[in-house]
Write a protein that holds these residues in place. Sequence first.
Motif, PDB file in Angstrom:
ATOM      1  N   UNK A 155      38.582  43.151  54.326  1.00 42.75           N
ATOM      2  CA  UNK A 155      37.853  42.076  54.617  1.00 42.75           C
ATOM      3  C   UNK A 155      36.527  42.084  54.522  1.00 42.75           C
ATOM      4  N   UNK A 156      35.931  43.348  54.751  1.00 44.65           N
ATOM      5  CA  UNK A 156      34.553  43.746  54.093  1.00 44.65           C
ATOM      6  C   UNK A 156      34.314  43.778  52.558  1.00 44.65           C
ATOM      7  N   UNK A 157      35.377  44.207  51.838  1.00 45.22           N
ATOM      8  CA  UNK A 157      35.224  44.381  50.590  1.00 45.22           C
ATOM      9  C   UNK A 157      35.287  42.873  49.962  1.00 45.22           C
ATOM     10  N   UNK A 158      35.753  42.133  50.744  1.00 41.93           N
ATOM     11  CA  UNK A 158      35.833  40.626  50.007  1.00 41.93           C
ATOM     12  C   UNK A 158      34.620  39.982  50.519  1.00 41.93           C
ATOM     13  N   UNK A 159      33.341  40.483  50.917  1.00 42.44           N
ATOM     14  CA  UNK A 159      32.199  39.942  51.412  1.00 42.44           C
ATOM     15  C   UNK A 159      31.176  40.344  50.205  1.00 42.44           C
ATOM     16  N   UNK A 160      30.028  40.011  50.392  1.00 40.45           N
ATOM     17  CA  UNK A 160      28.976  40.564  49.523  1.00 40.45           C
ATOM     18  C   UNK A 160      28.354  41.927  50.036  1.00 40.45           C
ATOM     19  N   UNK A 161      28.855  42.431  50.541  1.00 35.10           N
ATOM     20  CA  UNK A 161      28.523  44.044  51.147  1.00 35.10           C
ATOM     21  C   UNK A 161      28.840  44.880  50.043  1.00 35.10           C
ATOM     22  N   UNK A 189      48.156  47.458  43.708  1.00 35.51           N
ATOM     23  CA  UNK A 189      48.281  47.419  42.238  1.00 35.51           C
ATOM     24  C   UNK A 189      47.067  46.846  41.276  1.00 35.51           C
ATOM     25  N   UNK A 190      46.018  46.984  41.784  1.00 38.34           N
ATOM     26  CA  UNK A 190      44.739  46.643  41.061  1.00 38.34           C
ATOM     27  C   UNK A 190      43.909  47.544  40.511  1.00 38.34           C
ATOM     28  N   UNK A 191      42.855  47.194  39.817  1.00 38.77           N
ATOM     29  CA  UNK A 191      41.970  48.346  39.242  1.00 38.77           C
ATOM     30  C   UNK A 191      40.579  48.201  39.572  1.00 38.77           C
ATOM     31  N   UNK A 192      40.273  47.043  40.154  1.00 41.13           N
ATOM     32  CA  UNK A 192      38.776  46.613  40.303  1.00 41.13           C
ATOM     33  C   UNK A 192      38.845  45.846  41.799  1.00 41.13           C
ATOM     34  N   UNK A 193      37.570  45.890  42.253  1.00 45.77           N
ATOM     35  CA  UNK A 193      37.261  45.216  43.570  1.00 45.77           C
ATOM     36  C   UNK A 193      37.682  43.646  43.694  1.00 45.77           C
ATOM     37  N   UNK A 194      37.384  42.941  42.102  1.00 45.63           N
ATOM     38  CA  UNK A 194      37.724  41.572  42.005  1.00 45.63           C
ATOM     39  C   UNK A 194      39.218  41.419  42.134  1.00 45.63           C
TER      40      UNK A 194
END
Length: 218
Positions: A155-161, A189-194
Amino acid sequence: MKATIGIVEDHTLVLKSLEIIISSFSCFEVTLLADSGFSLFEQLDKGESVPDILLIDVLMPEMNGDEVAARVKKKYANVKLVAISGLDDSVSVMKMIRAGCCAYLQKNIELEELEGALQEIWMKGYYNNYLTNMGFQASNTDWMDLRDRELEFLRLACSDLNYHEIADCMCLSIKTIDGYRACLFAKFGVKSRVGLVLEALKHNLISLTSQAYLKRKY
């Protein structure tokens, strides 16, 4: 019959380049060009034809892409909105999706992919299934063993922090945060924060409307 395309882009060179490129695609015709949100709405208010697909730059002076997209979506609900940007951070992606975009394209996209993306958007209403029906799909994470601290990190990774700020919020070392990141990248199974953000949205693990308050909260 060709699908009509509108482009909103504040850099003249990019705007004209996109016009030339898209006009070369056999199934599409560029019918509207605007160098700002204000120019776009001025043209539409004067009775210019509304395009089938509207490409919107994310960062523009005076009126950003998400503001433009939200206003267009409210007044012209049938227009397929597409974000186009040099940015690939999670905050920009979420803002444009929340504003009503059905695709998020990078400005360095290959020409063949751009044509294919526009064809999918025209025929299916979206490009990249990560960006469809977000927030409306039932959460189904039984296949995934997510621990409480992993969910907190997610959830924090999905913020602007940034990652260092996330480490401070969770009272953990940056090395431990890197471990959480690597673990969740593997699980989703992803390679980036996005990619991680889009998966979290797809599985209804985060709320788009709540992410803006995370930085303030912490």
